[in-house]
Motif scaffolding. Structure first.
Motif, PDB file in Angstrom:
ATOM      1  N   GLN A  55      -2.181  15.501  -5.032  1.00 37.73           N
ATOM      2  CA  GLN A  55      -2.295  14.190  -4.386  1.00 37.73           C
ATOM      3  C   GLN A  55      -2.297  14.364  -2.866  1.00 37.73           C
ATOM      4  O   GLN A  55      -1.664  15.275  -2.342  1.00 37.73           O
ATOM      5  CB  GLN A  55      -1.117  13.297  -4.803  1.00 37.73           C
ATOM      6  N   SER A  81       7.172  -1.091  -6.140  1.00 38.00           N
ATOM      7  CA  SER A  81       7.036  -2.539  -6.029  1.00 38.00           C
ATOM      8  C   SER A  81       7.790  -3.057  -4.811  1.00 38.00           C
ATOM      9  O   SER A  81       8.918  -2.656  -4.532  1.00 38.00           O
ATOM     10  CB  SER A  81       7.502  -3.228  -7.311  1.00 38.00           C
ATOM     11  N   GLN A  85       1.454   7.014   0.025  1.00 39.29           N
ATOM     12  CA  GLN A  85       0.733   5.919  -0.615  1.00 39.29           C
ATOM     13  C   GLN A  85       1.417   5.498  -1.918  1.00 39.29           C
ATOM     14  O   GLN A  85       2.036   6.311  -2.602  1.00 39.29           O
ATOM     15  CB  GLN A  85      -0.714   6.336  -0.933  1.00 39.29           C
ATOM     16  N   ALA A  86       1.258   4.219  -2.250  1.00 35.89           N
ATOM     17  CA  ALA A  86       1.882   3.671  -3.459  1.00 35.89           C
ATOM     18  C   ALA A  86       1.476   4.465  -4.707  1.00 35.89           C
ATOM     19  O   ALA A  86       2.279   4.629  -5.632  1.00 35.89           O
ATOM     20  CB  ALA A  86       1.491   2.196  -3.604  1.00 35.89           C
ATOM     21  N   GLU A  87       0.236   4.994  -4.719  1.00 33.00           N
ATOM     22  CA  GLU A  87      -0.268   5.710  -5.911  1.00 33.00           C
ATOM     23  C   GLU A  87       0.501   7.014  -6.187  1.00 33.00           C
ATOM     24  O   GLU A  87       0.453   7.532  -7.301  1.00 33.00           O
ATOM     25  CB  GLU A  87      -1.758   6.073  -5.765  1.00 33.00           C
ATOM     26  N   ILE A  88       1.169   7.539  -5.159  1.00 29.77           N
ATOM     27  CA  ILE A  88       1.933   8.787  -5.338  1.00 29.77           C
ATOM     28  C   ILE A  88       3.133   8.537  -6.255  1.00 29.77           C
ATOM     29  O   ILE A  88       3.552   9.403  -7.008  1.00 29.77           O
ATOM     30  CB  ILE A  88       2.423   9.312  -3.954  1.00 29.77           C
ATOM     31  N   SER A 107       0.809  -1.229   0.000  1.00 32.35           N
ATOM     32  CA  SER A 107       0.000   0.000   0.000  1.00 32.35           C
ATOM     33  C   SER A 107       0.840   1.276   0.000  1.00 32.35           C
ATOM     34  O   SER A 107       0.313   2.360  -0.203  1.00 32.35           O
ATOM     35  CB  SER A 107      -0.985   0.004   1.170  1.00 32.35           C
ATOM     36  N   GLY A 108       2.155   1.147   0.267  1.00 28.96           N
ATOM     37  CA  GLY A 108       2.988   2.344   0.220  1.00 28.96           C
ATOM     38  C   GLY A 108       4.108   2.314   1.244  1.00 28.96           C
ATOM     39  O   GLY A 108       4.478   1.248   1.761  1.00 28.96           O
ATOM     40  N   CYS A 111      -1.518  13.078   0.970  1.00 30.06           N
ATOM     41  CA  CYS A 111      -0.721  12.233   1.863  1.00 30.06           C
ATOM     42  C   CYS A 111      -1.076  12.585   3.304  1.00 30.06           C
ATOM     43  O   CYS A 111      -1.697  13.614   3.554  1.00 30.06           O
ATOM     44  CB  CYS A 111       0.772  12.482   1.657  1.00 30.06           C
ATOM     45  N   GLN A 164       5.349   6.811  -9.315  1.00 31.44           N
ATOM     46  CA  GLN A 164       5.088   6.364 -10.693  1.00 31.44           C
ATOM     47  C   GLN A 164       5.271   4.848 -10.790  1.00 31.44           C
ATOM     48  O   GLN A 164       4.613   4.175 -11.552  1.00 31.44           O
ATOM     49  CB  GLN A 164       6.043   7.072 -11.685  1.00 31.44           C
ATOM     50  N   GLU A 165       6.211   4.348  -9.982  1.00 34.19           N
ATOM     51  CA  GLU A 165       6.392   2.892  -9.899  1.00 34.19           C
ATOM     52  C   GLU A 165       6.658   2.566  -8.443  1.00 34.19           C
ATOM     53  O   GLU A 165       7.391   3.293  -7.758  1.00 34.19           O
ATOM     54  CB  GLU A 165       7.596   2.464 -10.746  1.00 34.19           C
TER      55      GLU A 165
END
Length: 270
Positions: A251, A62, A54-57, A35-36, A253, A59-60
């Motif tokens: 975004q 993993s 968060q992971a969505e912030i 999740s980040g 956070c 661009q990649e």
């Protein structure tokens, strides 16, 4: 070899400004999950700050294991992230790629701005056990959500020579009161529950707790960046300040501070 954690960001400033909001001790513990990224800083077993990215912030983003955890010098990490300077020219930003191969390996940063690439290797350490404030939503007694400007004004007006900040939350008047007891005497600031600055008001019982101002001061960095703040207390008087921060790209956070109450004060003192 596949990295246990790899992440990239078009603008490293999104990360550095959030980390600066929790930079009141030299070292931080980083926890990466699907999740980040959560970066935790603690002091004296009384205060804990968490920056959530968060992971969505990214661009990649993993993570090869269920969770990846390491301790790092936050001061060094911030120095590396701002290696090209903190004020980029308009239209330019520092791109970041982060890699961590796992236990015992350094955190690798690849920073690129204007075609120039800098590689930084930061040694990692064994993560220390973190405080568990056991602060879950089911144990919250009182909660209010305030526009951050309301709290910024309060910190500007209250007497910071006071050792403690007293917070009163109540279903009845004064609803939400901040008090200090400094060299110039005591000062109180009241917020009615229907104030324009109040976004949500859920108070179940009257609570008055004191918190050391020296412990709360670091949270003003997050307050300065934030647009809203959620203030929660549990039955023991533990305080949670959750700051909602919107970056330049819009975004969201979060930075959260947990703080122990200073002492139990009797009704006669109030």
């Amino acid at each position: 070899e596949r990295a246990a954690l790899s992440a990239s960001l078009d603008n490293a400033r999104h990360l550095s400004s959030l980390l600066r909001a929790v930079h009141f001790q030299d070292h931080a513990t980083c926890l990466a999950t699907a999740s980040g990224l959560r970066v935790t800083v603690e002091d004296a077993k009384c205060i804990q700050a968490n920056a959530f990215i968060q992971a969505e912030i990214f661009q990649e983003f993993s993570v090869q294991e269920e969770s990846v955890m390491f301790r790092i010098s936050l001061s060094v990490l911030l120095d590396c992230l701002t290696i090209f300077g903190t004020s980029s020219l308009p239209g330019t930003s520092t791109a970041l790629r982060m890699c961590y191969r796992g236990y015992g390996y350094p955190l690798m940063l690849f920073l690129e701005e204007g075609g120039v690439v800098t590689v930084c290797k930061i040694n990692t350490q064994e993560p220390a056990e973190l405080l568990d404030f056991d602060f879950c939503s089911t144990k919250v007694v009182n909660k209010i959500i305030l526009q951050s400007e309301g709290l910024r004004e309060a910190f500007a007006e209250l007497d910071m020579t006071s050792e403690v900040l007293q917070i009163t939350m109540s279903p009845d008047k004064p609803y939400f009161r901040l008090s200090t007891f400094g060299n110039a005497g005591s000062a109180h600031l009241d917020y009615p529950k229907n104030s324009d600055l109040m976004e949500a008001f859920h108070c179940n019982q009257t609570q008055t707790n004191r918190y050391k101002i020296s412990l709360l001061k670091p949270s003003t960095k997050a307050l300065a960046l934030s647009c809203k703040v959620s203030i929660r207390t549990d039955a023991q008087g533990f305080l949670s300040l959750q700051y909602m921060i919107r970056n330049e790209d819009g975004q969201i956070c979060f930075v959260e501070y947990y703080c122990c109450p200073d002492e139990n004060i009797s009704e006669t003192e109030l």
